[in-house]
Design a protein around this motif. Structure first.
Motif: not given
Length: 450
Positions: A323-333, A340-347, A370-379
Motif C-alpha cells: 500500500l505504501f508503494q501504491h500510494f507513493i506512485e499515485m501521488y508521484n503522478r 520517491t521512496r520512504l526512508s527506513p526510519a519513516a517506513e 510525497v508533497l513535503l519530501a524535499k528530494g526523492d526520499t520521504i523522511e
C-alpha cells in the motif's frame, strides 16, 4: 546500442563542444531553442537531457517541468553558470537528477551521465518489479497479500458473475466501495451502470424519491418526472452504502422491492421491473441494530446472502508495504514527481502506526509525505506529527490515553459505548452516569449506531 542524449542550451559553442566530448559514447542531439527541444522530446525517446538553467529569458526550471510532463521517467541534468543553492533545491524538487556548474568538467560530466543512466535503469527495474507485485497481489484496484485479502479476492471472483445479494461490512476507510466496484466491473455486468447511493447522506424524506424516482406532482416541488437510482442502474449494479442508517419505514419498502423484483416511483401506479443487482455496505453492527429494533431481521437476511467482511488495516499489516508503494506512485503522478521512496526510519514508523482511519488515513499520510519530501526520499519530518511521535504515539493511544489523536465525536462515541457496557446496556443508569437525559442518550445511540 547507444543512449540518446538531448542537449538544450542557447550557446551554440557549448552544444558543439559537448557533442564532440560525448558523441563517441552516446547518440547526441542539440537544440538552442527550448520549444524545438520539447517538440523533439515528443517525437523521440531520449534517455537523458542536459538542460541549461537559463536560456535567454526563459527559465530552465520551467522547461524542466514541461519535460517531466512529456516523459516523467527521463533523466535531466541541469547546467548553469549561475550556481545557487536555491535554484539547486528547486531543480531537484522538480525532478532533476543533479546539478552541474559551468564551466563543465568533462570527466565529471561523463561520470555523472553514467550514474544518471544507471539510476534510470534501476528505476525501470523497480517499476517493473512493483508492477509484477501489483499484478500478483491485487484485484481490480484492491491491493493486499494477507490471508484476509486473499479470501476477499476469492469471494469476489466467485460472486462477480452471479446475482446473489452481497453485504459488505467493515470499519470506515477499509475499502467497501472498492470491493463493490470490483464485483461489478469484474463480472458480466461490467458494461452496465454502477450506481452508488449513501443512505446516511440523504434525509429520510428524500431518500425514497432518490431510490425509486417520482412523477410530476407527487409532492410539493415535484415539477417534473425524476428517474430514481434503481431505474438508472438498469441492468447494472446499485450499491446501498451505509444501509444501517436507513429508516425502518424505508427498510420495509426496500424489502418489498427485493422480494417482488419491482419498484414503483412516487406518484405512479405503474411498477417497474427491477433489473439491477443490489449490493449493500455498512460500517455498523447490523446484528446489534436488529437486537435494538433499529434494523429489520427479514431485510438483513435478504441482503446478507453472502457477507464480505473487510478487516481494519491494523489487523493486516503485512499489506502495508504494498500500500505504501501504491500510494507513493499515485501521488508521484499527481504532483509530477518520480522515484520517491520512504526512508527506513519513516517506513518503520508507518509500520507501527495503528491507522484508526484505515486505508483512507494511510492515503492522506502518504500524500502529505510525497508533497513535503524535499528530494526523492520521504523522511520522518515529512510525515504528520502523529506519525512522527512513532511508538510513543501508539503506546499512549493504546494504553495511557486511549483518546489521544481521536476526533471529539469519536471520543464521545467511545465513552458512551464503554459506559453502556459498564451498565450492561441499562440506559437510565448510563444517562445518569454521563449526566445527560435518557432522550439525549437515545439520540446519541442512534447517531453513533451503538
Amino acid at each position: 546500442m547507444k543512449n540518446k542524449i538531448l542537449i538544450i542550451d542557447d550557446e551554440k559553442n557549448i552544444c558543439t563542444s559537448l557533442t564532440y566530448a560525448l558523441e563517441d559514447l552516446h547518440e547526441v542531439s542539440t537544440v538552442t531553442n527550448p520549444k524545438e527541444g520539447l517538440a523533439l522530446l515528443k517525437e523521440t525517446n531520449f534517455d537523458l537531457v542536459l538542460l541549461d538553467l537559463r536560456i535567454g529569458k526563459i527559465s530552465g526550471l520551467d522547461i524542466l517541468k514541461s519535460i517531466k510532463t512529456i516523459d516523467p521517467d527521463i533523466v535531466v541534468i541541469m547546467m548553469t553558470a549561475f550556481g545557487s543553492i536555491d535554484s539547486t533545491i528547486e531543480a531537484i524538487k522538480n525532478g532533476a537528477f543533479t546539478y552541474l556548474t559551468k564551466p563543465l568538467n568533462i570527466n565529471e560530466l561523463i561520470v555523472t551521465i553514467d550514474k544518471a543512466l544507471e539510476f534510470r535503469e534501476l528505476n525501470k527495474k523497480v517499476a517493473y518489479l512493483n508492477n509484477e507485485l501489483k499484478n500478483k497481489y491485487s484485484y481490480n484496484g484492491i491491493i493486499g497479500k494477507s490471508s484476509f485479502m486473499k479470501n476477499v479476492f476469492t469471494l469476489i471472483d466467485k460472486l462477480k458473475d452471479v446475482d446473489t445479494n452481497v453485504l459488505i461490512t467493515g470499519e470506515s476507510g477499509t475499502g467497501k466501495e472498492l470491493v463493490a466496484r470490483a464485483i461489478h466491473y469484474g463480472g458480466k455486468r461490467s458494461n452496465e451502470n454502477f450506481v452508488e447511493i449513501n443512505c446516511a447522506a440523504i434525509p429520510d424524506g428524500l431518500l425514497e424519491g432518490e431510490l425509486f424516482g417520482h412523477k410530476r406532482g407527487a409532492f410539493t416541488g415535484a415539477d417534473r418526472d425524476s428517474i430514481g437510482k434503481f431505474e438508472f442502474a438498469d441492468k447494472g449494479t446499485i450499491l446501498l452504502d451505509e444501509i444501517g442508517d436507513m429508516s425502518l419505514t424505508l427498510q420495509a419498502k426496500l424489502l418489498r422491492v427485493l422480494e417482488q423484483k419491482e419498484f414503483t416511483p412516487l406518484g405512479s401506479n405503474t411498477p417497474i421491473k427491477l433489473k439491477a443487482r443490489v449490493l449493500a455496505s455498512t460500517n455498523r453492527d447490523l446484528k446489534k441494530l436488529m437486537e435494538e429494533g433499529l434494523f429489520r431481521n427479514d431485510l438483513f437476511f435478504r441482503l446478507n446472502v453472502i457477507e464480505i467482511n473487510l478487516p481494519p488495516l491494523r489487523d493486516k499489516k503485512e499489506d502495508l508495504p504494498l500500500l505504501f508503494q501504491h500510494f507513493i506512485e499515485m501521488y508521484n503522478r499527481e504532483f509530477g514527481k518520480q522515484g520517491t521512496r520512504l526512508s527506513p526510519a519513516a517506513e518503520e514508523l508507518l509500520l507501527n502506526y495503528p491507522y484508526p482511519g484505515n486505508i483512507r488515513e494511510l492515503s492522506n499520510i502518504i500524500e502529505c509525505g510525497v508533497l513535503l519530501a524535499k528530494g526523492d526520499t520521504i523522511e520522518i519530518e515529512d510525515l504528520p506529527e502523529k506519525i512522527r511521535m512513532g511508538k510513543a504515539y501508539s503506546q499512549l493511544a493504546q494504553k495511557s490515553n486511549p483518546f489521544l489523536g481521536l476526533r471529539l465525536d469519536e471520543i464521545e462515541k467511545r465513552i458512551i459505548k464503554e459506559t453502556l457496557e459498564l451498565n450492561k446496556g441499562h440506559r437510565k443508569a448510563t444517562a445518569q452516569m454521563l449526566g445527560i437525559s435518557e432522550r439525549g442518550l437515545r439520540n446519541k445511540i442512534k447517531e453513533y449506531g451503538l
